[in-house]
Design a protein around this motif. Structure first.
Motif, PDB file in Angstrom:
ATOM      1  N   PHE A  28       8.952   9.423  10.425  1.00 27.22           N
ATOM      2  CA  PHE A  28       7.901   9.002  11.350  1.00 27.22           C
ATOM      3  C   PHE A  28       6.560   8.876  10.618  1.00 27.22           C
ATOM      4  O   PHE A  28       5.854   7.875  10.764  1.00 27.22           O
ATOM      5  N   ALA A  29       6.236   9.894   9.804  1.00 26.41           N
ATOM      6  CA  ALA A  29       4.938   9.903   9.114  1.00 26.41           C
ATOM      7  C   ALA A  29       4.821   8.708   8.156  1.00 26.41           C
ATOM      8  O   ALA A  29       3.789   8.028   8.136  1.00 26.41           O
ATOM      9  N   VAL A  30       5.877   8.448   7.395  1.00 23.96           N
ATOM     10  CA  VAL A  30       5.846   7.310   6.449  1.00 23.96           C
ATOM     11  C   VAL A  30       5.659   6.003   7.213  1.00 23.96           C
ATOM     12  O   VAL A  30       4.860   5.139   6.829  1.00 23.96           O
ATOM     13  N   GLY A  31       6.383   5.870   8.313  1.00 21.55           N
ATOM     14  CA  GLY A  31       6.288   4.656   9.134  1.00 21.55           C
ATOM     15  C   GLY A  31       4.879   4.446   9.667  1.00 21.55           C
ATOM     16  O   GLY A  31       4.344   3.335   9.639  1.00 21.55           O
ATOM     17  N   ILE A  32       4.259   5.518  10.137  1.00 20.07           N
ATOM     18  CA  ILE A  32       2.906   5.421  10.719  1.00 20.07           C
ATOM     19  C   ILE A  32       1.866   5.133   9.625  1.00 20.07           C
ATOM     20  O   ILE A  32       0.994   4.278   9.798  1.00 20.07           O
ATOM     21  N   ILE A  33       1.992   5.828   8.495  1.00 19.84           N
ATOM     22  CA  ILE A  33       1.027   5.612   7.396  1.00 19.84           C
ATOM     23  C   ILE A  33       1.039   4.144   6.960  1.00 19.84           C
ATOM     24  O   ILE A  33      -0.008   3.542   6.717  1.00 19.84           O
ATOM     25  N   HIS A  34       2.222   3.557   6.916  1.00 20.02           N
ATOM     26  CA  HIS A  34       2.326   2.173   6.442  1.00 20.02           C
ATOM     27  C   HIS A  34       1.757   1.137   7.415  1.00 20.02           C
ATOM     28  O   HIS A  34       1.634  -0.025   7.052  1.00 20.02           O
ATOM     29  N   ILE A  35       1.411   1.571   8.631  1.00 22.24           N
ATOM     30  CA  ILE A  35       0.738   0.630   9.550  1.00 22.24           C
ATOM     31  C   ILE A  35      -0.604   0.216   8.924  1.00 22.24           C
ATOM     32  O   ILE A  35      -1.058  -0.915   9.060  1.00 22.24           O
ATOM     33  N   PHE A  36      -1.197   1.176   8.201  1.00 26.87           N
ATOM     34  CA  PHE A  36      -2.561   0.962   7.688  1.00 26.87           C
ATOM     35  C   PHE A  36      -2.585   0.537   6.220  1.00 26.87           C
ATOM     36  O   PHE A  36      -3.653   0.399   5.638  1.00 26.87           O
TER      37      PHE A  36
END
Lengths: 264, 246
Positions: A30-38
């Motif tokens: 989840f964290a990797v996925g969210i970080i890559h939004i930015f």
């Protein structure tokens, strides 16, 4: 006897470690996925494609489900309220039930069934056909490539679909309450407008956002790590898909309770 | 001989209770075609996945041009990994993407590549591999041989220095097998990459091999130049080709 006890403790220990590992993995996913939004380059086209898939293509099924849910609520609500001579409150009952609870929950369950199952199956097939490994050999982060566009698309789509469900549901309640059972349409619509506050709408909106994260994370994660469950091939994909939908539905209800607890 | 491009030293890997690789030592030299043979389940594909970093060894060391991988800074490891490419046994093409998008994918996802350069590069490569005219088709619309070429094009689009082929001729008829072998040698000459090929296609694969390594029970049974291996282990190779236990 002692050997059996040790084996039993061993199994409990192994199961606990596996669960903790699994929790860590899903948190990291989840964290990797969210970080890559930015992180540039932004995946605009992929996000739009997913909005079409998760959002636009769910409109019909959400509208249909919303309409009949509203009709049933109108019907059941009418016969319950008429016993107390309160049938005039039908609009309020239908609207609040939909906006506070049924709208976000049923929308999330329907999207989990339609788009979530497809996400788990598609990513699962990509796992067994080595497409995810292929991404890594091409130096493409597979979580960024597969999960990030889907979570962004879900965050945009779920609130919109929930709003659609609510509006169509209130209209369904109007059809069964006013058109079929004869409640004055001005009374129905008046109680809807009067009873619904902005807090009810924002509460439902928060729930839709939370459910979008729950459904997308569980479904993508189940497909992505399907090989860790010890089942491979078509059976592995089918198990991952089933688990994704069942777990999504369970967590939707748990999260719904948690949010409701803090909102009321 | 020169310093190996990649050197595996005492690599071991265990999955559950199964020892897949047991102390593998193997060197890959610049510009060669190394063929890895062995029975199914001896760890050939796992070995390839160690080379490209898809699988990490439980123990052992990997050297890149004489430098120990684990001691390299992460930026250097990344730049080394960008020199490698992998062609999967079943091609691993993306069914929902067109042939153009499949081939261009490693460049599209690389923020350092200028978009206008991608189109030019893809079309040049497609031309060289005889793939022009199918850019808007999907993988399912192509024959097995064409799909192999598309997978090869995707593997070559980043100008790799080392291409790993995992059973590139599996499921192909003899004519197409020969064509894939010809294609590897021809493009190896043309693009100048080093090739490591895992193959069951014996004896045909020997036509293009420069060095041969044979795996047995998770270890290297023998390794050497084609001539040396034929001289010293000819009987084993012959027995393997005839389907006898070795």
């Amino acid at each position: 006897m002692a050997v059996m006890q040790i084996k039993f403790i061993d199994k409990i220990g192994e199961g606990t470690i596996n669960k903790i590992e699994s929790l860590g993995r899903i948190a990291l996913f989840f964290a990797v996925g969210i970080i890559h939004i930015f992180i540039k380059p932004f995946q605009g086209k992929k996000i739009l494609d997913q909005i079409v898939f998760i959002g636009s293509k769910s409109i019909f099924v959400i509208a249909l489900t919303g309409f009949f849910t509203g009709m049933v609520l109108g019907l059941q609500g009418y016969y319950s309220l008429v016993r107390f001579g309160s049938e005039a409150a039908l609009g309020s009952a239908v609207a609040l039930t939909l906006i506070r609870e049924l709208g976000p929950v049923l929308t999330a369950i329907m999207v989990a069934a339609r788009a979530g199952s497809a996400m788990a199956a598609e990513i699962g097939v990509m796992r067994i056909s080595e497409q995810i490994d292929a991404l890594r050999t091409m130096h493409i982060n597979p979580v960024r490539f597969l999960f990030t566009p889907r979570i962004v698309a879900s965050i945009f789509s779920f609130p919109f679909l929930t709003a659609l469900f609510n509006v169509v549901g209130i209209f369904g309640g109007y059809i069964s309450g006013s058109v079929i059972l004869g409640i004055n349409q001005n009374v129905y619509m008046g109680t809807v407008i009067e009873s619904v506050s902005i807090e009810d709408i924002t509460g439902g909106f928060y729930k839709a956002l939370a459910f979008s994260v729950v459904v997308t994370t569980i479904c993508c994660y189940r497909g992505f790590y399907m090989h860790l469950k010890g089942e491979f091939g078509a059976r592995g994909v089918s198990t991952a898909t089933t688990n994704a939908v069942v777990q999504s539905c369970i967590f939707i209800l748990i999260v719904d309770y948690a949010i409701t607890f803090f909102l009321v | 001989m020169n310093t190996p491009l990649i050197q595996l030293e005492n690599i071991s890997k265990r999955f559950g209770n199964l020892d897949v690789l047991k102390g593998i030592n193997l060197s890959i030299y610049q510009g060669e075609i190394l063929v890895i043979i062995g029975k199914s389940g001896t760890g050939k594909s796992v070995l390839l996945k160690h080379i490209i970093g898809l699988v990490q060894p439980d123990s052992g060391r990997i050297y890149i041009q004489g430098e120990l991988l684990e001691e390299l800074p992460s930026a250097k490891i990344k730049s080394y990994q960008k020199l490698l490419s992998y062609m999967f046994q079943e091609n691993a093409l993306f069914d929902y993407m067109t042939i153009y998008d499949n081939i261009a994918l490693p460049l599209i996802e690389n923020p350092d590549v200028i978009p206008s350069r991608i189109r030019e590069k893809v079309f040049i490569l497609m031309e060289r591999l005889g793939l022009r005219g199918i850019e808007n088709k999907f993988p399912a619309q192509l024959s097995g041989g064409m799909r192999k070429r598309v997978a090869l094009a995707r593997a070559l689009i980043t100008d790799p220095k080392l291409v790993l082929f995992d059973e590139p001729t599996t499921g192909l008829d003899p004519v197409r097998k020969r064509k894939v072998h010809e294609m590897i040698t021809e493009y190896k000459e043309h693009f100048g990459f080093t090739a490591v090929i895992v193959s069951h296609d014996i004896p045909n694969i020997f036509n293009i091999a420069q060095r041969i390594a044979m795996l047995k029970d998770g270890g290297i049974l023998f390794e050497g130049t084609k001539e040396d291996v034929f001289k010293s282990h000819g009987k084993i190779l012959n027995d393997f080709e005839m389907g006898k236990e070795i």
